[in-house]
Design a protein around this motif. Structure first.
Motif, PDB file in Angstrom:
ATOM      1  N   MET A   1       0.839  -1.215   0.000  1.00  0.00           N
ATOM      2  CA  MET A   1       0.000   0.000   0.000  1.00  0.00           C
ATOM      3  C   MET A   1       0.869   1.258   0.000  1.00  0.00           C
ATOM      4  N   GLY A   4      -0.526   7.197   2.807  1.00  0.00           N
ATOM      5  CA  GLY A   4      -1.323   8.383   2.502  1.00  0.00           C
ATOM      6  C   GLY A   4      -0.485   9.644   2.450  1.00  0.00           C
ATOM      7  N   VAL A   7       0.913  10.238  -0.939  1.00  0.00           N
ATOM      8  CA  VAL A   7      -0.108  10.749  -1.864  1.00  0.00           C
ATOM      9  C   VAL A   7      -0.354  12.228  -1.564  1.00  0.00           C
ATOM     10  N   THR A  11       0.226  15.393  -4.019  1.00  0.00           N
ATOM     11  CA  THR A  11      -0.948  16.201  -4.382  1.00  0.00           C
ATOM     12  C   THR A  11      -1.058  17.421  -3.461  1.00  0.00           C
ATOM     13  N   MET A 107      -8.693  15.713  -5.376  1.00  0.00           N
ATOM     14  CA  MET A 107      -8.474  14.598  -4.447  1.00  0.00           C
ATOM     15  C   MET A 107      -8.571  15.022  -2.992  1.00  0.00           C
ATOM     16  N   HIS A 108      -8.467  16.333  -2.749  1.00  0.00           N
ATOM     17  CA  HIS A 108      -8.578  16.817  -1.369  1.00  0.00           C
ATOM     18  C   HIS A 108      -9.864  17.609  -1.163  1.00  0.00           C
ATOM     19  N   SER A 151     -13.029   6.551   3.068  1.00  0.00           N
ATOM     20  CA  SER A 151     -11.745   7.108   2.622  1.00  0.00           C
ATOM     21  C   SER A 151     -10.622   6.106   2.872  1.00  0.00           C
ATOM     22  N   PHE A 153     -10.710   3.292   1.794  1.00  0.00           N
ATOM     23  CA  PHE A 153     -10.568   2.639   0.490  1.00  0.00           C
ATOM     24  C   PHE A 153     -10.204   3.650  -0.605  1.00  0.00           C
ATOM     25  N   TRP A 154      -9.642   4.796  -0.219  1.00  0.00           N
ATOM     26  CA  TRP A 154      -9.155   5.808  -1.162  1.00  0.00           C
ATOM     27  C   TRP A 154     -10.300   6.448  -1.952  1.00  0.00           C
ATOM     28  N   ASP A 156     -11.812   9.152  -1.414  1.00  0.00           N
ATOM     29  CA  ASP A 156     -11.592  10.592  -1.583  1.00  0.00           C
ATOM     30  C   ASP A 156     -10.677  10.872  -2.777  1.00  0.00           C
ATOM     31  N   TYR A 157      -9.683   9.994  -2.961  1.00  0.00           N
ATOM     32  CA  TYR A 157      -8.778  10.181  -4.088  1.00  0.00           C
ATOM     33  C   TYR A 157      -9.456   9.781  -5.406  1.00  0.00           C
ATOM     34  N   LEU A 158     -10.262   8.737  -5.315  1.00  0.00           N
ATOM     35  CA  LEU A 158     -10.992   8.308  -6.521  1.00  0.00           C
ATOM     36  C   LEU A 158     -11.969   9.395  -6.963  1.00  0.00           C
TER      37      LEU A 158
END
Lengths: 172, 307
Positions: A1, A4, A7, A11, A107-108, A151, A153-154, A156-158
């Motif tokens: 993984m 965060g 990432v 970003t 993404m944020h 979030s 499971f990502w 928020d980024y998706l």
């Protein structure tokens, strides 16, 4: 993984815009700000510490403000940059820079876990008191709360990728 | 600033340096000692005292004045104003301006691509609706807006090819269509158009062998197409003119009859038929433009139609 924090570093413009939006809505609604950090190498990567807010409208705007601002900026930046890359296959570096910037900001967009929980409790209290905005916005608050839970499971980024690339693909 | 008396050592200390230990007010030193002596299993209840006359942010002393609070902390007037008008750092302001300018620049910079896309899309819609003129102009506008797009250039070439074919400029049409065929999908039917253009070039160059070969090839592939059958008749007629071979004349008439039967009175067939019959009758090959100039009211049975 992928951690965060990596990432978040990749970003970082999104983090800065997110905190800027929080601060903007605090100032707009006259909420006292105690401390602000726009970006740091830690957890959380950015924050705005402000006084407790009793009024639901203010609480809603301060919590959800970044969601609207970041989403809007993501769309504004990605939408025009999408066409040359995806429609015409023209690989100009500026287009890629714009897409990275737009997606980073998107993404944020989601309120943080603290924002989500605070808003969730405030909305429940205000809705119970019959606050119209709380009732109307309750589905959004639920969605934000659920998204915060997801979030992990990502999601928020998706979401950022979805509005940065998915939305233009539906239009063009 | 307020002072308090330590319940344990009886010394007076500033209130902000004192703690509430259980129910007692204690100074910092006594609080530390109490912590050392306490049982680790039973943690002490310790709270720091807050002097309501000293600003928690800048430590300015308000004397005996009780200060207003923000988030439960006493705050002096200057800090109160500052916290309610917390300034954006200069770099954030500069970044926000930069971001706004970037969005404006990016929008302006990418506008031609969006226009190009809309024109390309509009061209496809117009083509689907049979409005070739509009489709042509929109495809060229799209290619002008995005000159670096090979697909748009191919689309513009496709319409150039169509226009040239309409104007019987077969050589120019062939060049344009070959360019279009390199990029456009088969659904545009470019291969058929290229064949038409090659046939036109063969006719223009009086290369009747190739004209006949191409027309015959087309007729084999689409035997029930009236236009193709008429073209086959035209090619046979040309070959008859060049050779005088009566068999070719008979074949031309047979193909023409077949074309007429298939066309069932379709517009344009009458003119084509007249040109072929004129060719067979006069043993002279003239192109469509010349034929129309010479016989503006048409040609029938060896003479010009009078009006």
């Amino acid at each position: 993984m992928i951690p965060g924090i990596l990432v978040a570093i990749a970003t970082f413009p999104g983090v800065i815009v997110h905190e800027m939006a929080h601060m903007l809505f605090c100032k707009w609604r006259g909420v006292a700000i105690i401390d602000v950090c726009f970006f740091r190498f830690g957890n959380p990567v950015g924050y705005v510490v402000h006084e407790a807010v009793e009024d639901f409208t203010t609480s809603f705007l301060v919590s959800v403000g970044p969601f609207f601002i970041n989403s809007l900026l993501c769309i504004l930046i990605c939408l025009p940059a999408y066409v040359p890359v995806k429609v015409f296959g023209l690989e100009h570096p500026l287009s890629y820079v714009l897409l990275w910037l737009g997606i980073s900001i998107g993404m944020h967009a989601f309120p943080s876990i603290q924002d989500g929980q605070g808003l969730w409790h405030a909305a429940r209290k205000a809705a119970a008191r019959g606050n119209i905005l709380a009732i109307i916005s309750f589905p959004l608050v639920v969605a934000i709360y659920a998204a915060n839970v997801l979030s992990f499971f990502w999601l928020d980024y998706l979401y950022g990728i979805g509005i940065g690339l998915g939305l233009p693909s539906l239009i063009f | 600033m307020r002072q308090v008396l330590c319940d344990l050592c009886k010394h007076t200390v500033p209130m902000n340096d004192a703690f509430i230990l259980g129910e007692a007010t204690v100074c910092g030193a006594c609080c530390e000692n109490a912590q050392k002596e306490s049982n680790a299993d039973a943690p002490l209840s310790i709270r720091q005292q807050i002097d309501p006359t000293v600003c928690r942010r800048c430590n300015s002393d308000g004397g005996n004045l009780t200060l207003p609070t923000v988030a439960g902390m006493p705050i002096c007037e200057a800090c109160y104003v500052y916290m309610h008008h917390y300034p954006f750092p200069a770099w954030i302001k500069a970044s926000a301006v930069g971001l706004a300018l970037l969005i404006v620049f990016a929008t302006m910079w990418n506008l031609r691509f969006v226009r190009g896309y809309r024109e390309m899309h509009g061209s496809m819609v117009a083509l689907g609706q049979g409005d070739v003129v509009l489709a042509d102009s929109m495809a060229h506008a799209a290619a002008r807006h995005v000159p670096e797009s090979l697909d748009l250039a191919a689309l513009a070439s496709y319409f150039d090819g169509l226009a040239n074919l309409r104007e019987n400029k077969s050589a120019e049409a062939l060049t344009s269509l070959k360019r279009a065929g390199e990029r456009l999908p088969p659904s545009f039917g470019v291969d058929d158009l290229i064949l038409q253009a090659r046939i036109g070039v063969a006719f223009d160059n009086k290369n009747y062998d190739e004209y006949l070969a191409l027309a015959t090839q087309e007729a084999k592939e689409r035997p029930n197409d009236a236009g193709i059958r008429a073209m086959e008749a035209s090619a046979l007629a040309c070959k008859y003119v060049a050779t005088g071979n009566e068999s070719l004349r008979e074949q031309a008439l047979a193909s023409l009859k077949l074309a007429k039967d298939l066309a069932a009175g379709a517009p344009g067939m009458a003119n084509y038929e007249q040109r072929i019959l004129h060719r067979l009758s006069s043993r002279e090959v003239i192109n469509e433009n010349e034929f129309n100039l010479r016989f503006p009211h048409g040609w029938q049975d060896g003479k010009e139609v009078q009006q």
